[in-house]
Design a protein around this motif. Structure first.
Motif, mmCIF file in Angstrom:
data_model
loop_
_atom_site.group_PDB
_atom_site.id
_atom_site.type_symbol
_atom_site.label_atom_id
_atom_site.label_comp_id
_atom_site.label_asym_id
_atom_site.label_seq_id
_atom_site.Cartn_x
_atom_site.Cartn_y
_atom_site.Cartn_z
ATOM 1 N N ASP A 120 0.829 -1.204 0.000
ATOM 2 C CA ASP A 120 0.000 0.000 0.000
ATOM 3 C C ASP A 120 0.861 1.252 0.000
ATOM 4 O O ASP A 120 1.977 1.257 0.510
ATOM 5 C CB ASP A 120 -0.917 -0.002 1.226
ATOM 6 N N CYS A 143 -3.449 8.882 -7.064
ATOM 7 C CA CYS A 143 -4.195 8.404 -8.237
ATOM 8 C C CYS A 143 -3.280 7.543 -9.105
ATOM 9 O O CYS A 143 -3.699 6.505 -9.629
ATOM 10 C CB CYS A 143 -4.746 9.581 -9.041
ATOM 11 N N GLY A 174 -2.747 4.321 -7.109
ATOM 12 C CA GLY A 174 -3.967 3.521 -7.157
ATOM 13 C C GLY A 174 -4.158 2.870 -8.518
ATOM 14 O O GLY A 174 -4.586 1.708 -8.617
ATOM 15 N N LYS A 232 -4.283 -1.142 -9.327
ATOM 16 C CA LYS A 232 -5.423 -1.719 -10.051
ATOM 17 C C LYS A 232 -4.957 -2.484 -11.288
ATOM 18 O O LYS A 232 -5.390 -3.615 -11.531
ATOM 19 C CB LYS A 232 -6.394 -0.612 -10.447
ATOM 20 N N VAL A 277 -3.861 -0.485 -1.899
ATOM 21 C CA VAL A 277 -4.631 0.760 -1.906
ATOM 22 C C VAL A 277 -3.657 1.924 -1.770
ATOM 23 O O VAL A 277 -2.501 1.755 -1.382
ATOM 24 C CB VAL A 277 -5.668 0.815 -0.754
ATOM 25 N N ALA A 288 -10.214 9.695 -9.462
ATOM 26 C CA ALA A 288 -10.291 8.424 -8.737
ATOM 27 C C ALA A 288 -11.661 7.783 -8.896
ATOM 28 O O ALA A 288 -11.783 6.555 -9.002
ATOM 29 C CB ALA A 288 -9.979 8.644 -7.263
ATOM 30 N N LEU A 305 -10.696 3.956 -8.770
ATOM 31 C CA LEU A 305 -9.394 3.595 -8.221
ATOM 32 C C LEU A 305 -9.479 3.234 -6.737
ATOM 33 O O LEU A 305 -10.319 3.771 -6.013
ATOM 34 C CB LEU A 305 -8.418 4.767 -8.390
ATOM 35 N N PRO A 306 -8.591 2.370 -6.260
ATOM 36 C CA PRO A 306 -8.552 2.002 -4.831
ATOM 37 C C PRO A 306 -7.834 3.077 -4.009
ATOM 38 O O PRO A 306 -6.728 2.876 -3.501
ATOM 39 C CB PRO A 306 -7.789 0.680 -4.837
ATOM 40 N N CYS A 307 -8.469 4.226 -3.913
ATOM 41 C CA CYS A 307 -7.873 5.390 -3.246
ATOM 42 C C CYS A 307 -8.757 5.862 -2.096
ATOM 43 O O CYS A 307 -9.988 5.859 -2.210
ATOM 44 C CB CYS A 307 -7.704 6.545 -4.230
ATOM 45 N N ALA A 362 -12.172 -0.429 -1.006
ATOM 46 C CA ALA A 362 -11.243 -0.152 -2.101
ATOM 47 C C ALA A 362 -10.552 -1.428 -2.572
ATOM 48 O O ALA A 362 -10.417 -1.660 -3.779
ATOM 49 C CB ALA A 362 -10.207 0.871 -1.649
ATOM 50 N N PRO A 373 -13.094 4.647 -4.614
ATOM 51 C CA PRO A 373 -12.537 5.569 -3.616
ATOM 52 C C PRO A 373 -13.534 6.009 -2.553
ATOM 53 O O PRO A 373 -14.746 5.855 -2.709
ATOM 54 C CB PRO A 373 -12.111 6.766 -4.474
#
Length: 322
Positions: free
Chosen positions: A59, A124, A127, A131, A138, A160, A165-167, A224, A230
């Motif tokens: 992360d 971003c 993330g 992805k 994340v 995001a 995105l995983p943000c 996320a 997000p």
């Protein structure tokens, strides 16, 4: 989310280490031995620790000019951080970044940042990488209430969401953008209200309460990781020191900080909750207090005698080597 005894001890140890680190820097900076500006995180520990306890090395986090607490919460080496703040060659960035630019990419710490609102665009990218590569990682940006007003933050919230995105965007609202009250500078009641404009959840938590932050962050981070996109998390909290060391804080009310230390200290609140519930005993917490103080004493002693960068080091680390 159930926390084990070891989890609780880790949480308190990390928060106490941050507090000791910052309180000691407040003293050391006054000696004139530390170059550059220093912005202290004391009082806000529950936010950084409550979020980062859910993270691992895959992360990424991006921080602010007030980044020491985020670094420690993400697992950065305390000795290396102190050496960096003192401008020493042994520092995490070879003494070239200082307080506002500590980074440790091996720990997923993308850097403290002197640019207000500079972190959200970075996550971003992180993330998107997570992805595309399918790492399950994340990316988290910490911003202050002032940074939450920046166009870079709005653009990042939008991007995001558009790219799913995983943000997670964590707004640490300490009530003052430098010396400007957030009551005067944020048009909505809560910065988290803005999340609806970007089609993502927005949650407000008491940033003095480690357990509230930990629970809310855990939900956002799980969402996320599972592909849910997000979130925006607003932690309402307070800083004990000025915007920067040397700030006279004439914009704060009489005894404001004194009252906050007496009634809203996240460490004292944590201690009260876990001891009253019989989860931890005071002796164990006292031992951690002593351990943290000794750890910071050692870090300062090492930093003061560590070598400074030389002229030959000036043009190194300019380009990344792949």
């Amino acid at each position: 989310m159930q926390l084990s005894k070891d989890d609780l001890l880790t949480a308190y140890r990390t928060m106490r280490t941050i507090r000791e680190f910052e309180e000691r820097l407040h003293v050391e900076f006054a000696t004139g031995d530390i170059p550059g500006f220093v912005h202290l995180y004391a009082g806000e520990e529950a936010s950084g620790v409550g979020v980062c306890m859910h993270l691992d090395d895959r992360d990424r986090i991006a921080s602010t000019h007030r980044g020491h607490g985020h670094c420690i919460a993400k697992g950065c080496d305390v000795d290396g951080m102190m050496a960096e703040i003192y401008g020493r060659k042994d520092g995490l960035c070879a003494g070239k970044g200082g307080s506002m630019h500590i980074a440790d990419l091996d720990k997923g710490m993308m850097g403290a940042n002197g640019i207000v609102g500079g972190g959200p665009p970075l996550i971003c990218g992180a993330g998107l990488a997570a992805k595309q590569l399918g790492t399950g990682g994340v990316a988290i940006a910490f911003v202050g209430d002032g940074g939450s007003n920046q166009g870079t933050t709005f653009e990042s919230l939008n991007l995001a969401s558009v790219w799913n995105l995983p943000c997670i965007f964590v707004v640490e609202n300490n009530g003052y953008a430098e010396s400007t009250s957030s009551k005067w500078s944020i048009a909505c009641d809560d910065a988290a209200d803005r999340a609806s404009g970007f089609n993502m959840p927005g949650v407000v938590v008491d940033g003095h309460d480690f357990f509230a932050v930990h629970e809310a962050a855990g939900e956002a981070i799980k969402r996320a990781r599972d592909g849910g996109g997000p979130s925006l998390l607003e932690c309402k909290l307070n800083r004990y020191y000025g915007h920067f060391e040397g700030d006279a804080q004439t914009y704060r009310g009489p005894d404001e900080v004194k009252k906050l230390r007496e009634t809203r200290d996240c460490l004292a609140l944590f201690r009260e909750k876990v001891t009253e519930a019989g989860l931890l005993d005071a002796a164990a917490l006292d031992a951690i207090d002593a351990e943290a103080e000794a750890k910071i004493d050692g870090a300062v002693a090492k930093a003061k005698v560590a070598p400074a960068p030389t002229a030959a080091d000036l043009l190194t680390d300019v380009y990344v080597s792949y």
